[in-house]
Design a protein around this motif. Structure first.
Motif, PDB file in Angstrom:
ATOM      1  N   LEU A  82     -55.002 -60.712 -29.540  1.00 57.25           N
ATOM      2  CA  LEU A  82     -56.082 -61.235 -28.705  1.00 57.25           C
ATOM      3  C   LEU A  82     -56.269 -62.735 -28.941  1.00 57.25           C
ATOM      4  O   LEU A  82     -56.588 -63.486 -28.016  1.00 57.25           O
ATOM      5  CB  LEU A  82     -57.389 -60.489 -29.006  1.00 57.25           C
ATOM      6  N   GLY A  83     -56.040 -63.170 -30.186  1.00 62.57           N
ATOM      7  CA  GLY A  83     -56.183 -64.579 -30.514  1.00 62.57           C
ATOM      8  C   GLY A  83     -55.216 -65.457 -29.740  1.00 62.57           C
ATOM      9  O   GLY A  83     -55.562 -66.571 -29.335  1.00 62.57           O
ATOM     10  N   LEU A  86     -56.758 -65.862 -26.395  1.00 63.46           N
ATOM     11  CA  LEU A  86     -57.956 -66.701 -26.440  1.00 63.46           C
ATOM     12  C   LEU A  86     -57.605 -68.181 -26.611  1.00 63.46           C
ATOM     13  O   LEU A  86     -58.391 -69.046 -26.211  1.00 63.46           O
ATOM     14  CB  LEU A  86     -58.874 -66.245 -27.584  1.00 63.46           C
TER      15      LEU A  86
END
Length: 287
Positions: A82-83, A86
Motif C-alpha cells: 500500500l505504501g 501512497l
C-alpha cells in the motif's frame, strides 16, 4: 613507470573487432531468440498494470501468509505494498515488479539445472566457478556494452544484464545444497536401484530445497538491485524515477522512488525467506 610489454591499444582493438564481427554475424539470430522473452515480459507487465490494485495486494498477502503462516507478517507486507501506491508510484512499481519476476524466472530456469550439473561433475564445477566469479565481480556496465551493441537500448539488454547478475548465487547454492545431502541417504536410495534422476527428484532436490530457496531469494534481491542500471538502457519503472532524480537533481523524486524499491525488496525478501524457513522446518519434521 611500468614497462609497456603489451600495447593496450592493440589489445582493445582486437577485442572491439571480435565483438563487432560477432554482432554482424549473430545479432539477428540472438534478437529473434530473445524475442519470446520480450513478448512474455510485455504481456506480463501489461497484465499486472491492468489488474486492479487491490487484487495484486491481495495476491501478495496470500503469498505472504502461505509462505509464513503469520498474520503479522502478512499485514506488514500488505502495508508495504500500500505504501508504494501512497507514494504515487504504483504503475512504476508494477513495471519493476514485472521485470524482476521475469528475470528471476529466467534465472531459475538457467540456475537450478546448472547447479545440478555442477553437483554431478567436479570437472564442470571447476570450469564454472571462475566464470561465476567473473559474472559476480565484473561491473555491470562492462557487459552492458556488448548487450546494447547486439540489441540496442531497450528491455532485452536490461533482462540480459539482470539475469547475468542474478543467476550466480542461485547456481552456487543449488550446487552446495545437493552436495551437502547426506551421502548415506543417497547410498541407501541407490541400493534400492534408483537411477540418477530418481535419486535427484526423490532425495537430493527435496533435501536441498532450503538452499535452493535461499538461492532464489538472493537471485530475486540481486535482480531488484539492478533496476536503476536497467533504467539507463531503456527499462521503465522505479529505476527510471531514480535516474530522473539524479539527472534533474530532484532529491524528492529519487528519495521516494528509492523508498518504493526498498518496500518492494522487503516484500519479496520476506516472502522468499519465509518459504525457505518453512521448507527447512518441514525437512526437519520429516527427518
Amino acid at each position: 613507470m611500468f614497462p609497456d610489454l603489451i600495447d593496450p591499444r592493440y589489445l582493445r582493438g582486437t577485442i572491439d573487432d571480435l565483438i563487432e564481427q560477432f554482432v554482424i554475424h549473430w545479432a539477428t539470430f540472438l534478437e529473434e531468440s530473445f524475442y519470446p522473452i520480450l513478448k512474455a515480459l510485455n504481456f506480463f507487465e501489461s497484465l499486472l498494470i491492468n489488474c486492479p490494485w487491490w487484487l495484486i495486494i491481495g495476491l501478495v498477502a496470500a503469498a505472504a501468509y502461505a509462505s509464513s503462516r503469520k498474520i503479522s507478517l502478512t499485514i506488514g507486507l500488505t502495508v508495504a505494498m500500500l505504501g508504494i501506491g501512497l507514494l504515487g508510484l504504483w504503475e512504476e512499481g508494477i513495471r519493476t515488479l514485472a521485470l524482476m519476476l521475469v528475470c528471476t524466472f529466467v534465472a531459475i530456469i538457467i540456475g537450478i539445472p546448472m547447479g545440478i550439473l555442477m553437483s554431478w561433475s567436479d570437472r564442470f564445477r571447476a570450469i564454472m566457478l571462475p566464470i561465476l566469479d567473473i559474472m559476480q565481480t565484473m561491473p555491470s556496465f562492462v557487459y552492458l556494452i556488448p548487450a546494447i551493441m547486439l540489441f540496442g537500448p531497450g528491455k532485452i539488454p536490461a533482462v540480459l544484464a539482470t539475469v547475468v547478475y542474478a543467476v550466480p548465487p542461485l547456481i552456487r547454492l543449488t550446487d552446495l545444497g545437493i552436495r551437502q545431502v547426506d551421502k548415506e541417504i543417497v547410498e541407501a536410495v541407490q541400493s534400492f536401484g534408483a537411477n540418477r534422476m530418481q535419486k535427484l527428484f526423490w532425495v537430493q532436490a527435496p533435501l536441498a530445497l532450503p538452499n535452493i530457496m535461499a538461492g532464489i531469494n538472493q537471485a530475486t534481491m540481486m535482480a531488484l538491485s539492478m533496476v536503476v542500471i536497467a533504467s539507463m538502457i531503456g527499462a521503465q519503472g522505479l529505476g527510471f524515477q531514480v535516474l530522473q532524480g539524479i539527472t534533474r537533481l530532484e532529491v524528492g523524486r529519487g528519495l521516494m522512488a528509492g523508498l518504493a524499491i526498498v518496500l518492494l525488496a522487503m516484500v519479496f525478501d520476506r516472502i522468499t525467506q519465509a518459504s525457505g524457513k518453512r521448507a527447512q522446518a518441514h525437512l526437519h519434521t520429516n527427518s
